[in-house]
Write a protein that holds these residues in place. Structure first.
Motif, PDB file in Angstrom:
ATOM      1  N   HIS A  25       0.852  -1.175  -0.113  1.00 19.13           N
ATOM      2  CA  HIS A  25      -0.153  -0.045  -0.015  1.00 19.13           C
ATOM      3  C   HIS A  25       0.693   1.113  -0.003  1.00 19.13           C
ATOM      4  O   HIS A  25       1.599   1.414   0.929  1.00 19.13           O
ATOM      5  CB  HIS A  25      -1.028   0.164   1.057  1.00 19.13           C
ATOM      6  CG  HIS A  25      -1.774  -1.015   1.363  1.00 19.13           C
ATOM      7  ND1 HIS A  25      -1.293  -2.380   1.777  1.00 19.13           N
ATOM      8  CD2 HIS A  25      -3.073  -1.210   1.127  1.00 19.13           C
ATOM      9  CE1 HIS A  25      -2.478  -3.407   1.645  1.00 19.13           C
ATOM     10  NE2 HIS A  25      -3.466  -2.528   1.393  1.00 19.13           N
ATOM     11  N   ILE A 157       3.290  -7.329   4.414  1.00 18.77           N
ATOM     12  CA  ILE A 157       2.504  -6.147   4.122  1.00 18.77           C
ATOM     13  C   ILE A 157       3.406  -5.035   4.234  1.00 18.77           C
ATOM     14  O   ILE A 157       3.839  -4.826   5.322  1.00 18.77           O
ATOM     15  CB  ILE A 157       0.898  -6.012   4.731  1.00 18.77           C
ATOM     16  CG1 ILE A 157       0.210  -7.122   4.502  1.00 18.77           C
ATOM     17  CG2 ILE A 157       0.457  -4.537   4.434  1.00 18.77           C
ATOM     18  CD1 ILE A 157      -1.081  -7.119   5.718  1.00 18.77           C
ATOM     19  N   LEU A 159       3.351  -1.077   4.144  1.00 22.14           N
ATOM     20  CA  LEU A 159       2.868   0.282   4.479  1.00 22.14           C
ATOM     21  C   LEU A 159       3.804   1.415   3.934  1.00 22.14           C
ATOM     22  O   LEU A 159       4.402   1.718   4.667  1.00 22.14           O
ATOM     23  CB  LEU A 159       2.093   0.656   5.721  1.00 22.14           C
ATOM     24  CG  LEU A 159       1.243  -0.350   6.243  1.00 22.14           C
ATOM     25  CD1 LEU A 159       0.581   0.100   7.534  1.00 22.14           C
ATOM     26  CD2 LEU A 159       0.200  -0.680   5.347  1.00 22.14           C
ATOM     27  N   SER A 162       1.543   5.178   3.528  1.00 20.85           N
ATOM     28  CA  SER A 162       0.037   5.123   3.103  1.00 20.85           C
ATOM     29  C   SER A 162      -0.655   5.489   4.319  1.00 20.85           C
ATOM     30  O   SER A 162      -0.183   5.126   5.461  1.00 20.85           O
ATOM     31  CB  SER A 162      -0.236   3.705   2.718  1.00 20.85           C
ATOM     32  OG  SER A 162       0.204   2.601   3.422  1.00 20.85           O
ATOM     33  N   HIS A 164      -2.966   4.583   7.009  1.00 27.18           N
ATOM     34  CA  HIS A 164      -3.438   3.263   8.033  1.00 27.18           C
ATOM     35  C   HIS A 164      -4.950   2.969   7.920  1.00 27.18           C
ATOM     36  O   HIS A 164      -5.088   1.902   8.456  1.00 27.18           O
ATOM     37  CB  HIS A 164      -2.941   3.509   9.227  1.00 27.18           C
ATOM     38  CG  HIS A 164      -1.652   3.534   9.513  1.00 27.18           C
ATOM     39  ND1 HIS A 164      -0.819   3.397  10.550  1.00 27.18           N
ATOM     40  CD2 HIS A 164      -0.330   3.594   8.630  1.00 27.18           C
ATOM     41  CE1 HIS A 164       0.550   3.770  10.480  1.00 27.18           C
ATOM     42  NE2 HIS A 164       0.847   3.697   9.203  1.00 27.18           N
ATOM     43  N   VAL A 167      -5.971  -0.032   4.337  1.00 29.65           N
ATOM     44  CA  VAL A 167      -5.435  -1.362   4.337  1.00 29.65           C
ATOM     45  C   VAL A 167      -6.070  -2.412   3.758  1.00 29.65           C
ATOM     46  O   VAL A 167      -6.928  -3.176   4.394  1.00 29.65           O
ATOM     47  CB  VAL A 167      -4.592  -1.873   5.472  1.00 29.65           C
ATOM     48  CG1 VAL A 167      -3.836  -3.231   5.411  1.00 29.65           C
ATOM     49  CG2 VAL A 167      -3.792  -0.714   5.918  1.00 29.65           C
ATOM     50  N   THR A 168      -6.293  -2.580   2.465  1.00 35.18           N
ATOM     51  CA  THR A 168      -7.162  -3.640   1.624  1.00 35.18           C
ATOM     52  C   THR A 168      -7.113  -4.900   2.378  1.00 35.18           C
ATOM     53  O   THR A 168      -8.255  -5.713   2.439  1.00 35.18           O
ATOM     54  CB  THR A 168      -6.847  -3.714   0.288  1.00 35.18           C
ATOM     55  OG1 THR A 168      -7.093  -2.234  -0.378  1.00 35.18           O
ATOM     56  CG2 THR A 168      -7.989  -4.644  -0.502  1.00 35.18           C
ATOM     57  N   PHE A 220     -10.153   0.321  10.520  1.00 37.01           N
ATOM     58  CA  PHE A 220      -8.684  -0.217   9.999  1.00 37.01           C
ATOM     59  C   PHE A 220      -7.489   0.730  10.557  1.00 37.01           C
ATOM     60  O   PHE A 220      -6.529  -0.078  11.024  1.00 37.01           O
ATOM     61  CB  PHE A 220      -8.817  -0.139   8.525  1.00 37.01           C
ATOM     62  CG  PHE A 220      -9.579  -1.139   7.797  1.00 37.01           C
ATOM     63  CD1 PHE A 220     -10.443  -2.052   8.535  1.00 37.01           C
ATOM     64  CD2 PHE A 220      -9.645  -1.546   6.432  1.00 37.01           C
ATOM     65  CE1 PHE A 220     -11.240  -2.916   8.056  1.00 37.01           C
ATOM     66  CE2 PHE A 220     -10.309  -2.253   5.660  1.00 37.01           C
ATOM     67  CZ  PHE A 220     -11.229  -3.098   6.470  1.00 37.01           C
ATOM     68  N   ARG A 221      -7.927   1.836  10.618  1.00 35.11           N
ATOM     69  CA  ARG A 221      -6.612   2.529  11.504  1.00 35.11           C
ATOM     70  C   ARG A 221      -6.447   2.065  12.839  1.00 35.11           C
ATOM     71  O   ARG A 221      -5.181   1.898  13.115  1.00 35.11           O
ATOM     72  CB  ARG A 221      -6.829   4.141  11.269  1.00 35.11           C
ATOM     73  CG  ARG A 221      -5.927   5.066  11.647  1.00 35.11           C
ATOM     74  CD  ARG A 221      -6.283   6.292  12.068  1.00 35.11           C
ATOM     75  NE  ARG A 221      -6.966   6.900  10.652  1.00 35.11           N
ATOM     76  CZ  ARG A 221      -6.038   7.455   9.801  1.00 35.11           C
ATOM     77  NH1 ARG A 221      -5.011   7.347   9.878  1.00 35.11           N
ATOM     78  NH2 ARG A 221      -6.731   7.926   8.644  1.00 35.11           N
ATOM     79  N   ILE A 224      -4.633  -1.221  12.610  1.00 38.96           N
ATOM     80  CA  ILE A 224      -2.845  -0.977  12.297  1.00 38.96           C
ATOM     81  C   ILE A 224      -2.297  -0.444  13.547  1.00 38.96           C
ATOM     82  O   ILE A 224      -1.283  -0.828  13.926  1.00 38.96           O
ATOM     83  CB  ILE A 224      -2.909  -0.079  11.022  1.00 38.96           C
ATOM     84  CG1 ILE A 224      -3.790  -1.108   9.957  1.00 38.96           C
ATOM     85  CG2 ILE A 224      -1.569   0.135  10.714  1.00 38.96           C
ATOM     86  CD1 ILE A 224      -2.841  -2.170   9.422  1.00 38.96           C
ATOM     87  N   SER A 243       7.404   3.986   6.805  1.00 34.56           N
ATOM     88  CA  SER A 243       6.973   2.773   6.344  1.00 34.56           C
ATOM     89  C   SER A 243       7.192   1.832   7.270  1.00 34.56           C
ATOM     90  O   SER A 243       7.963   1.861   8.204  1.00 34.56           O
ATOM     91  CB  SER A 243       7.901   2.180   5.089  1.00 34.56           C
ATOM     92  OG  SER A 243       7.849   3.322   4.082  1.00 34.56           O
TER      93      SER A 243
END
Length: 263
Positions: A25, A157, A159, A162, A164, A167-168, A220-221, A224, A243
């Protein structure tokens, strides 16, 4: 300004290894100036995982292709989509703009392959055959999807600067978590069958909004950030981009626990 070699070195410093299967991502803008243009970012990541490793990204589809039947448009707009939208072609359709520029750059790179679904992923590397060996039409982020195969193959994964909350991979968790009252949505996709354009129904647990009434908008945030905190994952930089490298299986376990608790 960063070179491809410098970005690849940053990726290795973050912990990316030769042979990794890595779902990315990314924010191109967050990386900063790159000599040779933004294609050098995905090429640098491919350098980091080597010939035996693979890069996976979520491309999705252009506007309209997964919207008819969701009640997200006024009737006149939906009628126009039904009348005018051409059949979806996973080989040629552009990526969803909201998914960022890097995925479209990757999608159009020679040798990259995609699964045949509007819930479309693209992969550069030898894991593509396993990742796309099965693809359910209904519940496309769930059992049998590329996301499930990512976990089973020990994927990671990245990041890369991106958000947070985007995240698909976590759509896989919300698809398989066993809690009542999840919100199922249906939509229609224009496809070619027997040489004719037809509209085919598809169903998924709601990916546009929280799929459970007790889940917050920033679920999702929250997942993460909690996972990074409990694992002590401070991340690092690739170019200018803050990252984080995450083990998919470990994130899945934490996500399922959080989703069950909140439900």
């Amino acid at each position: 300004m960063y070179s491809r070699d410098e970005l690849a070195a940053h990726a290795r410093d973050l912990g990316i290894r030769d042979g990794d299967l890595m779902m990315v991502h990314a924010s191109v803008r967050a990386v900063g100036r790159v000599a040779g243009g933004p294609d050098q970012i995905h090429l640098a990541l491919k350098d980091a995982v080597g010939e035996s490793g693979s890069i996976l990204m979520y491309a999705s589809c252009p506007d309209g292709y997964d919207e008819v039947g969701r009640d997200c448009h006024p009737p006149e707009t939906e009628a126009e989509l039904v009348a005018k939208l051409p059949p979806f072609d996973a080989r040629t359709a552009r990526s969803q703009r909201d998914n960022g520029a890097l995925v479209e750059l990757l999608r159009t790179w020679p040798g990259v392959v995609a699964n045949d679904h509007v819930a479309r992923f693209v992969c550069h590397g030898p894991h593509a055959g396993r990742l796309f060996s099965t693809q359910p039409w209904d519940l496309p982020f769930g059992r049998g999807s590329a996301l499930e195969h990512l976990v089973h193959l020990g994927g990671r994964i990245l990041l890369l600067g991106s958000d947070h909350d985007a995240v698909t991979f976590l759509h896989y968790a919300e698809h398989i978590v066993d809690v009542p009252d999840k919100r199922l949505v249906r939509y229609q996709v224009p496809v070619i069958e027997d040489g004719q354009r037809v509209w085919r129904w598809c169903s998924e647990f709601d990916t546009a909004h929280p799929a459970h009434p007790n889940w917050p908008e920033d679920l999702f945030r929250r997942i993460i950030d909690e996972h990074l905190g409990t694992t002590g994952n401070a991340g690092g930089r690739i170019g200018d981009a803050q990252s984080h490298l995450i083990e998919a299986g470990a994130l899945l376990a934490d996500a399922l626990d959080t989703m069950r608790r909140l439900a």
